[in-house]
Design an enzyme around this catalytic site. Structure first.
Site, PDB file in Angstrom:
ATOM      1  NE  ARG A 294     -17.976   7.463   3.478  1.00 32.46           N
ATOM      2  CZ  ARG A 294     -18.046   8.712   3.055  1.00 32.46           C
ATOM      3  NH1 ARG A 294     -19.165   9.410   3.180  1.00 32.46           N
ATOM      4  NH2 ARG A 294     -16.987   9.297   2.511  1.00 32.46           N
TER       5      ARG A 294
ATOM      6  CG  ASN B 152     -17.992   1.627   7.939  1.00 36.83           C
ATOM      7  OD1 ASN B 152     -19.182   1.728   7.653  1.00 36.83           O
ATOM      8  ND2 ASN B 152     -17.026   1.967   7.102  1.00 36.83           N
TER       9      ASN B 152
ATOM     10  CE1 TYR C 178      -2.870  -3.178   0.481  1.00 38.55           C
ATOM     11  CE2 TYR C 178      -3.395  -2.469   2.696  1.00 38.55           C
ATOM     12  CZ  TYR C 178      -3.540  -3.380   1.660  1.00 38.55           C
ATOM     13  OH  TYR C 178      -4.352  -4.469   1.828  1.00 38.55           O
TER      14      TYR C 178
ATOM     15  NE  ARG D  30     -24.111 -10.959  -7.850  1.00 40.89           N
ATOM     16  CZ  ARG D  30     -24.061  -9.849  -8.562  1.00 40.89           C
ATOM     17  NH1 ARG D  30     -22.986  -9.547  -9.252  1.00 40.89           N
ATOM     18  NH2 ARG D  30     -25.082  -9.031  -8.583  1.00 40.89           N
TER      19      ARG D  30
ATOM     20  CB  SER E 273     -14.436   4.885   5.878  1.00 39.99           C
ATOM     21  OG  SER E 273     -14.982   6.158   5.554  1.00 39.99           O
TER      22      SER E 273
HETATM   23  N1  LIG Z   1      -5.365  -8.805   1.533  1.00 42.34           N
HETATM   24  C1  LIG Z   1      -5.633  -8.267   0.364  1.00 42.34           C
HETATM   25  O1  LIG Z   1      -5.214  -8.770  -0.699  1.00 42.34           O
HETATM   26  C2  LIG Z   1      -6.463  -7.031   0.308  1.00 42.34           C
HETATM   27  C3  LIG Z   1      -6.983  -6.595  -0.924  1.00 42.34           C
HETATM   28  C4  LIG Z   1      -7.764  -5.427  -0.926  1.00 42.34           C
HETATM   29  C5  LIG Z   1      -8.008  -4.739   0.247  1.00 42.34           C
HETATM   30  N2  LIG Z   1      -7.466  -5.174   1.438  1.00 42.34           N
HETATM   31  C6  LIG Z   1      -7.700  -4.449   2.718  1.00 42.34           C
HETATM   32  O2  LIG Z   1      -9.105  -4.393   2.929  1.00 42.34           O
HETATM   33  C7  LIG Z   1      -9.466  -3.033   3.159  1.00 42.34           C
HETATM   34  C8  LIG Z   1     -10.905  -2.791   2.748  1.00 42.34           C
HETATM   35  O3  LIG Z   1     -11.118  -3.125   1.399  1.00 42.34           O
HETATM   36  P1  LIG Z   1     -11.433  -2.028   0.266  1.00 42.34           P
HETATM   37  O4  LIG Z   1     -10.883  -0.720   0.691  1.00 42.34           O
HETATM   38  O5  LIG Z   1     -11.006  -2.621  -1.014  1.00 42.34           O
HETATM   39  O6  LIG Z   1     -13.039  -2.008   0.221  1.00 42.34           O
HETATM   40  P2  LIG Z   1     -14.226  -1.677   1.255  1.00 42.34           P
HETATM   41  O7  LIG Z   1     -13.720  -1.503   2.623  1.00 42.34           O
HETATM   42  O8  LIG Z   1     -15.269  -2.722   0.997  1.00 42.34           O
HETATM   43  O9  LIG Z   1     -14.815  -0.300   0.681  1.00 42.34           O
HETATM   44  C9  LIG Z   1     -14.134   0.917   0.796  1.00 42.34           C
HETATM   45  C10 LIG Z   1     -14.893   1.967  -0.011  1.00 42.34           C
HETATM   46  O10 LIG Z   1     -16.206   2.125   0.525  1.00 42.34           O
HETATM   47  C11 LIG Z   1     -16.410   3.477   0.956  1.00 42.34           C
HETATM   48  N3  LIG Z   1     -17.121   3.386   2.233  1.00 42.34           N
HETATM   49  C12 LIG Z   1     -16.613   3.043   3.438  1.00 42.34           C
HETATM   50  N4  LIG Z   1     -17.567   3.001   4.372  1.00 42.34           N
HETATM   51  C13 LIG Z   1     -18.724   3.333   3.763  1.00 42.34           C
HETATM   52  C14 LIG Z   1     -20.056   3.477   4.208  1.00 42.34           C
HETATM   53  N5  LIG Z   1     -20.365   3.276   5.493  1.00 42.34           N
HETATM   54  N6  LIG Z   1     -21.004   3.840   3.299  1.00 42.34           N
HETATM   55  C15 LIG Z   1     -20.683   4.043   2.016  1.00 42.34           C
HETATM   56  N7  LIG Z   1     -19.420   3.935   1.530  1.00 42.34           N
HETATM   57  C16 LIG Z   1     -18.441   3.573   2.391  1.00 42.34           C
HETATM   58  C17 LIG Z   1     -15.039   4.074   1.093  1.00 42.34           C
HETATM   59  O11 LIG Z   1     -15.044   5.457   0.802  1.00 42.34           O
HETATM   60  P3  LIG Z   1     -14.679   6.581   1.935  1.00 42.34           P
HETATM   61  O12 LIG Z   1     -13.248   6.354   2.304  1.00 42.34           O
HETATM   62  O13 LIG Z   1     -14.914   7.859   1.210  1.00 42.34           O
HETATM   63  O14 LIG Z   1     -15.632   6.363   3.074  1.00 42.34           O
HETATM   64  C18 LIG Z   1     -14.245   3.327   0.019  1.00 42.34           C
HETATM   65  O15 LIG Z   1     -14.443   3.914  -1.239  1.00 42.34           O
HETATM   66  C19 LIG Z   1      -8.435  -2.249   2.343  1.00 42.34           C
HETATM   67  O16 LIG Z   1      -8.434  -0.900   2.704  1.00 42.34           O
HETATM   68  C20 LIG Z   1      -7.191  -3.011   2.698  1.00 42.34           C
HETATM   69  O17 LIG Z   1      -6.727  -2.621   4.005  1.00 42.34           O
HETATM   70  C21 LIG Z   1      -6.708  -6.319   1.476  1.00 42.34           C
END
Ligand SMILES: NC(=O)c1ccc[n+]([C@@H]2O[C@H](COP(=O)([O-])OP(=O)(O)OC[C@H]3O[C@@H](n4cnc5c(N)ncnc54)[C@H](OP(=O)(O)O)[C@@H]3O)[C@@H](O)[C@H]2O)c1
Length: 280
Positions: free
Chosen positions: A242, A246, A56, A267, A237
């Site tokens: 948010r 969460n 990251y 799915r 977030s």
């Molecule tokens: N191990 C791996 O291979 C791997 C891969 C991908 C991700 N990850 C980890 O998993 C974490 C989370 O995954 P992700 O960031 O891909 O997806 P996520 O947490 O499912 O979604 C994040 C997105 O949703 C928005 N959001 C957050 N809370 C919200 C709410 N209550 N209502 C509406 N929108 C909301 C955020 O925007 P805002 O910031 O504007 O709120 C952001 O755009 C990553 O940050 C990372 O640390 C790990």
């Protein structure tokens, strides 16, 4: 410091006795500057678990956020992950020392193989490296990410059982095979992209109906679904409202019908990264 008071998340006990808070803050794709602010603020809101990775490029910011939060280091659980070029015993040690330096911390609470990269076929060696940094006290628990049953089986065959497997899992991608194997072996399943990056899943009628029924946001309903399945989601977030929402999912429960309706969103062939072919 915010005045909003949110209860801390409960914890789950990993197989080696370490306590893992049941919701963490994701930090991808924050850069260092954003992470420093957002992590410190999230901890002040009540988060005690933060998820980062070498990939990251924000470990320095995450570490700064942890150190400037005003909360004692030993109350905060920090996860990081290393890249495929470090998949050897000496490599994991070097990766871990470099990660600690960037974070500016004395230890990492959970250190993960980020992707198995089976084409490289060195993840068993990498796990041996994790055992060594655990023994050396550089990290408090060890695990894997994006491991499918066949990858886990190779670790089991070598006598290794990770504490955690962090995978993409959500109501569209139930992945019962991985979750069941994790559970059978005492491995805690963490969910990445737990709210599907705020995509169409949040607008599914089943999610909307439960949100209306409980007076909660759609994201809270989906995060509650993770928690009730025993998974540890790490929603990202950068927004304090948010972030607070969460984290605040431990004071209500889905009905059996609501949970079944979310389960039914699974799915057969969802879009997702296949860790047999993708990795870094
Ligand atoms: N191990 C791996 O291979 C791997 C891969 C991908 C991700 N990850 C980890 O998993 C974490 C989370 O995954 P992700 O960031 O891909 O997806 P996520 O947490 O499912 O979604 C994040 C997105 O949703 C928005 N959001 C957050 N809370 C919200 C709410 N209550 N209502 C509406 N929108 C909301 C955020 O925007 P805002 O910031 O504007 O709120 C952001 O755009 C990553 O940050 C990372 O640390 C790990």
């Amino acid at each position: 410091m915010t005045n909003t008071k949110i209860a801390l998340a409960p914890t789950v006990t990993l197989a080696n006795g370490v306590e893992l808070p049941r919701i963490g803050l994701g930090t991808w794709p924050m850069n260092d500057a954003e992470a420093a602010v957002c992590v410190a603020r999230a901890i002040q809101l009540g988060y005690r678990h933060v998820d980062t990775a070498e990939a990251y490029g924000n470990e320095a910011g995450v570490g700064e956020g942890v150190r400037t939060s005003g909360v004692a280091r030993n109350e905060i659980f920090v996860t990081s992950k290393f890249q495929k070029k470090w998949h050897s015993v000496a490599g994991v040690r070097a990766a871990c020392e470099a990660s600690l330096k960037r974070l500016g911390l004395e230890h990492i609470d959970l250190y993960l193989i980020h992707w198995p990269n089976p084409d490289q076929n060195r993840y068993v060696e990498a796990f041996q490296g994790l055992v060594e940094v655990l023994k050396a006290g550089l990290v408090r628990s060890i695990g894997v990410s994006n491991f499918k049953p066949a990858h886990l089986q190779k670790l089991f065959d070598a006598g290794f059982v990770p504490h955690v497997n962090q995978i993409q899992i959500d109501p569209y991608r139930r992945r019962d095979d991985v979750a069941a194997l994790d559970a059978a072996k005492g491995i805690v399943t963490e969910s990445w992209s737990p709210i599907d990056r705020a995509g169409p899943m949040l607008s599914e009628p089943a999610v909307r109906a439960a949100a209306e029924g409980h007076g909660r946001t759609q994201a809270q309903i989906v995060l509650r679904w993770h928690v009730e399945h025993g998974y540890v989601p790490v929603p990202k977030s950068s927004d304090p409202t948010r972030q607070a929402q969460n984290l605040n999912v431990f004071d209500f429960a889905l009905t059996a019908a609501e949970r079944a309706a979310l389960d039914a969103l699974d799915r057969p062939d969802p879009h997702m990264f296949d860790s047999d072919v993708f990795g870094h």
